[in-house]
Design an enzyme around this catalytic site. Structure first.
Site, PDB file in Angstrom:
ATOM      1  N   GLY A  38     143.679  54.505   8.532  1.00  0.00           N
ATOM      2  CA  GLY A  38     143.498  55.699   7.709  1.00  0.00           C
ATOM      3  C   GLY A  38     143.483  55.384   6.228  1.00  0.00           C
ATOM      4  NE  ARG A  39     148.802  53.243   4.687  1.00  0.00           N
ATOM      5  CZ  ARG A  39     150.060  53.170   4.414  1.00  0.00           C
ATOM      6  NH1 ARG A  39     150.447  53.320   3.199  1.00  0.00           N
ATOM      7  NH2 ARG A  39     150.937  52.938   5.354  1.00  0.00           N
TER       8      ARG A  39
ATOM      9  CG  ASP B 138     151.105  52.222  14.779  1.00  0.00           C
ATOM     10  OD1 ASP B 138     152.160  52.495  15.366  1.00  0.00           O
ATOM     11  OD2 ASP B 138     150.880  52.559  13.601  1.00  0.00           O
ATOM     12  CG  ASN B 139     153.286  49.549  12.141  1.00  0.00           C
ATOM     13  OD1 ASN B 139     152.096  49.647  11.868  1.00  0.00           O
ATOM     14  ND2 ASN B 139     154.194  50.403  11.717  1.00  0.00           N
TER      15      ASN B 139
ATOM     16  CG  ASP C 202     146.060  59.685  -0.600  1.00  0.00           C
ATOM     17  OD1 ASP C 202     146.347  58.826   0.273  1.00  0.00           O
ATOM     18  OD2 ASP C 202     146.674  59.786  -1.670  1.00  0.00           O
TER      19      ASP C 202
ATOM     20  CG  ASP D 223     151.629  48.162   8.799  1.00  0.00           C
ATOM     21  OD1 ASP D 223     150.753  47.617   8.114  1.00  0.00           O
ATOM     22  OD2 ASP D 223     151.474  49.271   9.328  1.00  0.00           O
TER      23      ASP D 223
ATOM     24  NE  ARG E  29     147.301  44.385   6.562  1.00  0.00           N
ATOM     25  CZ  ARG E  29     147.910  45.444   7.106  1.00  0.00           C
ATOM     26  NH1 ARG E  29     149.222  45.587   6.998  1.00  0.00           N
ATOM     27  NH2 ARG E  29     147.213  46.365   7.735  1.00  0.00           N
TER      28      ARG E  29
ATOM     29  N   GLY F  39     144.496  54.723  13.975  1.00  0.00           N
ATOM     30  CA  GLY F  39     143.384  54.001  13.332  1.00  0.00           C
ATOM     31  C   GLY F  39     143.654  53.765  11.856  1.00  0.00           C
TER      32      GLY F  39
HETATM   33  P1  AMP Z   1     151.785  53.018   8.869  1.00  0.00           P
HETATM   34  O1  AMP Z   1     152.967  53.841   8.585  1.00  0.00           O
HETATM   35  O2  AMP Z   1     151.307  52.249   7.688  1.00  0.00           O
HETATM   36  O3  AMP Z   1     151.925  52.125  10.060  1.00  0.00           O
HETATM   37  O4  AMP Z   1     150.597  54.033   9.168  1.00  0.00           O
HETATM   38  C1  AMP Z   1     150.562  54.866  10.306  1.00  0.00           C
HETATM   39  C2  AMP Z   1     149.246  55.598  10.379  1.00  0.00           C
HETATM   40  O5  AMP Z   1     149.104  56.508   9.281  1.00  0.00           O
HETATM   41  C3  AMP Z   1     148.020  54.703  10.310  1.00  0.00           C
HETATM   42  O6  AMP Z   1     147.035  55.251  11.129  1.00  0.00           O
HETATM   43  C4  AMP Z   1     147.637  54.775   8.857  1.00  0.00           C
HETATM   44  O7  AMP Z   1     146.279  54.448   8.648  1.00  0.00           O
HETATM   45  C5  AMP Z   1     147.923  56.237   8.534  1.00  0.00           C
HETATM   46  N1  AMP Z   1     148.181  56.439   7.100  1.00  0.00           N
HETATM   47  C6  AMP Z   1     149.273  56.058   6.419  1.00  0.00           C
HETATM   48  N2  AMP Z   1     149.178  56.405   5.112  1.00  0.00           N
HETATM   49  C7  AMP Z   1     147.970  56.993   4.953  1.00  0.00           C
HETATM   50  C8  AMP Z   1     147.280  57.562   3.838  1.00  0.00           C
HETATM   51  N3  AMP Z   1     147.796  57.579   2.606  1.00  0.00           N
HETATM   52  N4  AMP Z   1     146.067  58.100   4.071  1.00  0.00           N
HETATM   53  C9  AMP Z   1     145.526  58.097   5.296  1.00  0.00           C
HETATM   54  N5  AMP Z   1     146.125  57.595   6.378  1.00  0.00           N
HETATM   55  C10 AMP Z   1     147.329  57.036   6.231  1.00  0.00           C
HETATM   56 MG    MG Z   2     150.719  50.563  10.488  1.00  0.00          MG
END
Ligand code: AMP
Ligand code: MG
Length: 486
Positions: free
Chosen positions: A88-89, A248-249, A121, A258, A172, A86
């Site tokens: 997260g940021r 998820d990407n 965070d 992403d 975005r 989900g």
């Molecule tokens: P990503 O690597 O951007 O595809 O992110 C993978 C997962 O990690 C997703 O669910 C993001 O929302 C979560 N995520 C990545 N960085 C953060 C962050 N700084 N704080 C909270 N969730 C994160």
């Molecule tokens: Mg992602």
């Protein structure tokens, strides 16, 4: 004034998302606003560039009509399944219908924690914000389906990564942020009712023509397979490595999403990996076609309950759809690479010609972008020098050049040149240029960031004032690894 929100995702059942307001930042500064994109979205760019617009893009103020939410999704990350990922940021502010009639998501990245943040965070460092801004706009200018950059904002706060670094918020824009992982969210919970709601929503939003067909869900599967097959070959045509092709990407709209540890090849190496965490080369340049099929297979699995009442028939339909991927990918790859050497409607012998060139480039550590661009110069001038000098051993390529010239003998020269020049960019966002722009940006100097964005708006046209951006990195400038956006 304001943003003409027209939200649809917020109307879906509550299991699809968590409502959440962005968290304020202390001293936001607008680094770059994409005026052209704002106009397409039907937003007054001057307003968006005002203190009020900045407050919205920093997450300090909720715009009228915004219904901020974090989307739920799962995903296979490096092959392992995480049922609970989900946003997260990231926080979806809402949707607008653009001047082009297309529905777009507007999303903030780095705007504070959400119920999906786990131990993160919810913030973003400024470096990844600048990187995503540069690369997604470059991809758009290169003609690749991609999410877009509306704004990069410095937060005025520090975030803790490998030490404290400046933070940022990225805005975005996407035709939607629905991923294969969104389907996996419902499949993993065996929630077939909402799985169907999601599939119907995606069809209505992205592929409405499928609604007229006997089996819209099969059309959905086939269309996503086609879009992704063509997307991956488009990346490869340009030497792009996504770096984290987790499920998820990968969008169902067929847009690139992403831009974390992504990079463009300098010297050609099919096994090249940039991501510092991709130790097995799962997402290496030359593995992107097969890994997309792996992801699409996960997508097909989620659709099994919808494809047919009889599970065996569902499986047969899904397998038949997936079986088409390899030839879709291969045909598209051949067409794109034949175009790079000036050949339209290439045949097997043209593909062999491409393969021989690529093998020589790998062997001779030749720069991917420069070789192809200089080939058109060589065709025009009749002089091979600008190509041969890119290979460690120039002799290795002279024979190939002869065969290539012979194969172009009965083709219209100006047509070949035009085809090559729109298939081979002069400028790509080279890693060392991105790194230098980020380094300066971390010290509050955004001039290199702006300059890089400016040159990349016209990647296929030589621009006299930007010649330094054509060059491959000097040995000491080569970037070996890029890091996740986290
Ligand atoms: P990503 O690597 O951007 O595809 O992110 C993978 C997962 O990690 C997703 O669910 C993001 O929302 C979560 N995520 C990545 N960085 C953060 C962050 N700084 N704080 C909270 N969730 C994160
Ligand atoms: Mg992602």
């Amino acid at each position: 004034m304001g943003i003409p929100f027209n939200n649809s995702y917020a109307r879906l059942p509550e299991t699809f998302f968590a409502p959440i307001e962005p968290t304020s930042v202390s001293a936001p500064v607008m680094i770059r606003l994409n005026h052209d994109l704002a106009t397409v979205l039907g937003i007054d760019a001057a307003w968006l560039d005002s203190p009020e617009g900045l407050a919205v893009l920093a997450g300090n103020q909720t715009a009228a009509g915004s219904e901020p939410l974090a989307m739920a999704y799962s995903g296979h990350q490096f092959g392992g399944f995480s049922p609970q990922l989900g946003d997260g940021r990231a926080i979806l502010l809402g949707e607008v219908i653009g001047k082009d009639g297309v529905r777009y998501d507007i999303q903030l990245k780095g705007s504070g924690p959400t119920p999906f943040s786990r131990r993160g965070d919810g913030r973003s460092a400024l470096g990844p914000v600048l990187r995503e801004y540069i690369v997604s706009e470059a991809m758009a200018a290169l003609g690749v389906p991609t999410t877009r950059s509306l704004a990069a904002v410095a937060s005025g706060e520090r975030v803790f990564r490998e030490g404290f670094v400046p933070g940022g918020v990225f805005t975005r824009v996407a035709q939607s942020h629905i991923r294969i992982g969104t389907f996996q969210w419902f499949a993993a919970r065996q929630d077939h009712v909402n799985l169907r709601v999601l599939a119907d929503y995606v069809i209505a939003r992205h592929y409405p023509e499928a609604m007229q067909e006997d089996n819209p869900y099969l059309v959905l599967l086939n269309t996503v397979i086609e879009r992704q097959a063509r997307l991956i070959t488009h990346w490869m045509q340009l030497g792009f490595i996504h770096g984290v092709m987790n499920t998820d990407n990968m969008t169902v709209s067929g847009e690139t999403i992403d831009f974390g540890p992504c990079a463009f090849l300098d010297t050609y190496d099919p096994e090249k990996v940039f991501s510092s965490i991709d130790r097995d080369g799962r997402y290496a340049f030359g593995n992107q076609g097969p890994i997309a099929l792996w992801n699409l297979t996960r997508f097909a699995e989620t659709l099994l309950p919808l494809l047919h009442e009889d599970q065996n028939k569902s499986i047969a339909e899904a397998e038949a759809a997936l079986d088409r991927y390899s030839s879709l990918h291969q045909n598209s790859l051949q067409e794109r690479f034949a175009a790079k050497i000036g050949i339209r409607d290439g045949d097997t012998s043209d593909w062999n010609l491409v393969k021989t060139l690529l093998a020589a480039m790998a062997e001779g550590e030749a720069d991917f972008t420069l070789v192809f661009r200089h080939l058109s110069d060589a065709l025009e001038s009749g002089d091979n020098q600008s190509v041969t000098c890119l290979f460690r051993q120039p002799e290795a390529i002279t024979e190939w050049l002869k065969t290539w010239r012979a194969s172009l003998h009965d083709v219209d020269r100006s047509e070949s040149l035009a085809l090559m020049r729109r298939s081979n960019p002069v400028y790509i966002p080279r890693n060392h240029r991105i790194e230098e722009a980020i380094k300066a940006g971390n010290h509050g100097d955004y001039s290199l960031f702006h300059r890089l964005n400016d040159v990349l708006q016209q990647p296929f046209t030589s621009q006299a004032e930007f010649t330094e951006y054509e060059a491959a990195p000097a040995p000491h400038e080569v970037v070996q690894a890029t890091f996740c956006g986290t």
